[in-house]
Write a protein that holds these residues in place. Structure first.
Motif, PDB file in Angstrom:
ATOM      1  N   UNK A  38       5.594  24.320  14.651  1.00 56.88           N
ATOM      2  CA  UNK A  38       5.739  25.873  14.700  1.00 56.88           C
ATOM      3  C   UNK A  38       4.518  26.842  14.784  1.00 56.88           C
ATOM      4  N   UNK A  39       3.802  26.153  13.770  1.00 58.88           N
ATOM      5  CA  UNK A  39       2.189  27.187  13.744  1.00 58.88           C
ATOM      6  C   UNK A  39       1.543  26.793  14.736  1.00 58.88           C
ATOM      7  N   UNK A  40       1.490  25.659  15.461  1.00 60.38           N
ATOM      8  CA  UNK A  40       0.812  25.287  16.549  1.00 60.38           C
ATOM      9  C   UNK A  40       1.010  26.098  17.903  1.00 60.38           C
ATOM     10  N   UNK A  41       2.567  26.093  18.141  1.00 58.94           N
ATOM     11  CA  UNK A  41       3.040  26.880  18.888  1.00 58.94           C
ATOM     12  C   UNK A  41       2.964  28.364  18.730  1.00 58.94           C
ATOM     13  N   UNK A  42       3.206  28.966  17.680  1.00 60.96           N
ATOM     14  CA  UNK A  42       3.038  30.342  17.497  1.00 60.96           C
ATOM     15  C   UNK A  42       1.380  30.730  17.766  1.00 60.96           C
ATOM     16  N   UNK A  43       0.382  29.855  17.698  1.00 59.44           N
ATOM     17  CA  UNK A  43      -0.689  30.135  18.060  1.00 59.44           C
ATOM     18  C   UNK A  43      -1.286  30.372  19.503  1.00 59.44           C
ATOM     19  N   UNK A  44      -0.193  29.684  20.248  1.00 59.21           N
ATOM     20  CA  UNK A  44      -0.339  29.564  21.888  1.00 59.21           C
ATOM     21  C   UNK A  44       0.369  30.828  22.651  1.00 59.21           C
ATOM     22  N   UNK A  45       1.254  31.192  21.811  1.00 55.92           N
ATOM     23  CA  UNK A  45       2.127  32.304  22.633  1.00 55.92           C
ATOM     24  C   UNK A  45       2.059  33.741  22.402  1.00 55.92           C
ATOM     25  N   UNK A  46       2.349  34.736  23.028  1.00 51.91           N
ATOM     26  CA  UNK A  46       2.326  36.014  22.751  1.00 51.91           C
ATOM     27  C   UNK A  46       3.858  36.447  22.778  1.00 51.91           C
ATOM     28  N   UNK A  47       3.911  37.736  22.322  1.00 52.33           N
ATOM     29  CA  UNK A  47       4.901  38.605  22.393  1.00 52.33           C
ATOM     30  C   UNK A  47       5.210  38.988  24.017  1.00 52.33           C
ATOM     31  N   UNK A  48       6.437  38.821  24.433  1.00 53.08           N
ATOM     32  CA  UNK A  48       6.687  38.781  25.923  1.00 53.08           C
ATOM     33  C   UNK A  48       6.636  37.656  26.631  1.00 53.08           C
ATOM     34  N   UNK A  49       6.304  36.230  25.797  1.00 59.68           N
ATOM     35  CA  UNK A  49       6.434  35.157  26.650  1.00 59.68           C
ATOM     36  C   UNK A  49       7.902  34.715  26.897  1.00 59.68           C
ATOM     37  N   UNK A  50       7.937  34.031  28.023  1.00 62.75           N
ATOM     38  CA  UNK A  50       9.409  33.930  28.872  1.00 62.75           C
ATOM     39  C   UNK A  50       9.717  32.550  28.127  1.00 62.75           C
ATOM     40  N   UNK A  51      10.954  32.411  27.839  1.00 61.51           N
ATOM     41  CA  UNK A  51      11.540  31.320  27.231  1.00 61.51           C
ATOM     42  C   UNK A  51      12.864  31.039  27.763  1.00 61.51           C
ATOM     43  N   UNK A  52      13.173  29.908  28.480  1.00 63.48           N
ATOM     44  CA  UNK A  52      14.031  29.309  29.245  1.00 63.48           C
ATOM     45  C   UNK A  52      14.881  28.222  28.477  1.00 63.48           C
ATOM     46  N   UNK A  53      16.332  28.542  27.939  1.00 62.33           N
ATOM     47  CA  UNK A  53      16.773  27.430  27.310  1.00 62.33           C
ATOM     48  C   UNK A  53      17.847  26.850  28.263  1.00 62.33           C
ATOM     49  N   UNK A  54      17.714  25.376  28.379  1.00 60.81           N
ATOM     50  CA  UNK A  54      18.573  24.750  29.514  1.00 60.81           C
ATOM     51  C   UNK A  54      19.958  24.300  28.605  1.00 60.81           C
ATOM     52  N   UNK A  55      21.148  24.435  29.472  1.00 63.66           N
ATOM     53  CA  UNK A  55      22.320  24.060  28.875  1.00 63.66           C
ATOM     54  C   UNK A  55      22.490  22.603  28.528  1.00 63.66           C
ATOM     55  N   UNK A  56      23.351  22.084  27.820  1.00 64.35           N
ATOM     56  CA  UNK A  56      23.579  20.758  27.442  1.00 64.35           C
ATOM     57  C   UNK A  56      23.615  19.828  28.765  1.00 64.35           C
ATOM     58  N   UNK A  57      24.334  20.296  29.693  1.00 63.41           N
ATOM     59  CA  UNK A  57      24.475  19.334  30.956  1.00 63.41           C
ATOM     60  C   UNK A  57      23.437  19.477  31.945  1.00 63.41           C
ATOM     61  N   UNK A  58      22.312  19.853  31.555  1.00 64.48           N
ATOM     62  CA  UNK A  58      21.141  19.930  32.679  1.00 64.48           C
ATOM     63  C   UNK A  58      19.807  19.502  31.984  1.00 64.48           C
ATOM     64  N   UNK A  59      19.771  18.406  32.623  1.00 65.15           N
ATOM     65  CA  UNK A  59      18.400  17.638  31.694  1.00 65.15           C
ATOM     66  C   UNK A  59      17.081  17.733  32.611  1.00 65.15           C
ATOM     67  N   UNK A  60      16.216  18.211  31.874  1.00 57.45           N
ATOM     68  CA  UNK A  60      14.923  18.637  32.223  1.00 57.45           C
ATOM     69  C   UNK A  60      14.160  17.149  32.564  1.00 57.45           C
ATOM     70  N   UNK A  61      13.238  17.265  33.226  1.00 57.85           N
ATOM     71  CA  UNK A  61      12.336  15.902  33.484  1.00 57.85           C
ATOM     72  C   UNK A  61      11.666  15.554  32.163  1.00 57.85           C
ATOM     73  N   UNK A  62      12.003  14.304  31.678  1.00 55.41           N
ATOM     74  CA  UNK A  62      11.533  14.091  30.222  1.00 55.41           C
ATOM     75  C   UNK A  62      10.004  14.055  30.029  1.00 55.41           C
ATOM     76  N   UNK A  63       9.521  13.872  31.157  1.00 57.75           N
ATOM     77  CA  UNK A  63       7.981  14.182  31.119  1.00 57.75           C
ATOM     78  C   UNK A  63       7.150  12.765  30.545  1.00 57.75           C
ATOM     79  N   UNK A  64       6.195  12.368  31.206  1.00 53.71           N
ATOM     80  CA  UNK A  64       5.572  11.043  30.569  1.00 53.71           C
ATOM     81  C   UNK A  64       4.118  11.631  29.902  1.00 53.71           C
TER      82      UNK A  64
END
Length: 229
Positions: free
Chosen positions: A200-226
């Motif tokens: 959380x300290x690492x993330x905190x250092x990378x984002x600012x007030x105003x950053x967009x946050x998208x919260x996906x629902x439980x029935x929508x799976x995002x790309x797991x990423x490789x």
């Protein structure tokens, strides 16, 4: 008859010279050390309480047993295709991942803890406030469910919000740290998103007030990423 109160001119000059030297010496001392002249008007400076060092916080569970996150939940750069702009945060609720979009098909991925059954949510918010070692004031909804909770708790290693918090819009939800790293990858919170204190300290250092946050629902799976090798 001589006036006994009249000084000899030479003696008068000497006396005036001595007086001038005394005045200069006094004013010089005052300029050099004003605190010594009026110590009773001065108050000692207030020392800020030292903030805990993240490196000093052990990653242990409530029983004091060391916690080692599974490889998939450790912070890492992954390939991640999205149309969202760099700097956007995407919460992949069902897979317990947080993605920070970096652009060029990549993202920083963090393992997270999410809301337990009945406490997940979805939508788009923005970071409206950031805080280091935040105080915790449980919202009334939480107090109603758990009346034994404290009404307010000062920030620090024992605080459930951990080392950093990012507040989401006008909601009661936050992205925050935790003093229970063993809960990362689980569904245990009342809707907040939790990371290890280091993450959380690492993330905190990378984002600012105003950053967009998208919260996906439980029935929508995002790309797991490789994982980027």
């Amino acid at each position: 008859m001589l006036n006994p109160y009249r000084l000899n001119p030479s003696r008068a000059a000497v006396a005036l010279g001595a007086l001038a030297i005394g005045v200069l010496a006094f004013s010089g001392a005052a300029g050099a050390a004003p605190l010594q002249l009026f110590p009773f008007f001065m108050t000692p400076p207030v020392q800020a309480a030292p903030q805990p060092q993240l490196q000093a916080l052990p990653q242990v569970d409530e029983d004091g047993v060391a916690v080692e996150l599974p490889a998939r939940l450790k912070r890492q750069v992954v390939n991640y295709a999205t149309r969202e702009a760099p700097g956007t945060i995407i919460i992949d609720t069902p897979n317990t991942y947080l993605y920070l979009v970096m652009g060029h098909g990549q993202a920083m991925r963090y393992g997270i803890g999410v809301g337990r059954d009945g406490f997940t949510w979805s939508g788009v918010q923005s970071i409206t406030k950031k805080a280091e070692w935040p105080d915790w004031t449980p919202p009334p909804e939480m107090i109603a469910r758990q009346p034994y909770l404290p009404r307010q708790m000062a920030g620090g290693p024992g605080n459930p919000l951990g080392a950093r918090a990012m507040y989401l819009g006008g909601t009661i939800y936050r992205i925050h740290g935790t003093n229970a790293p063993g809960t990362i990858g689980t569904r245990v919170s009342s809707g907040c998103i939790r990371l290890t204190n280091e993450d959380v300290a690492d993330l905190y250092s990378r984002v600012n007030v105003g950053t967009k946050v998208m919260v996906l629902p439980m029935d929508r799976r995002a790309d797991l990423g490789s994982l980027v090798r």
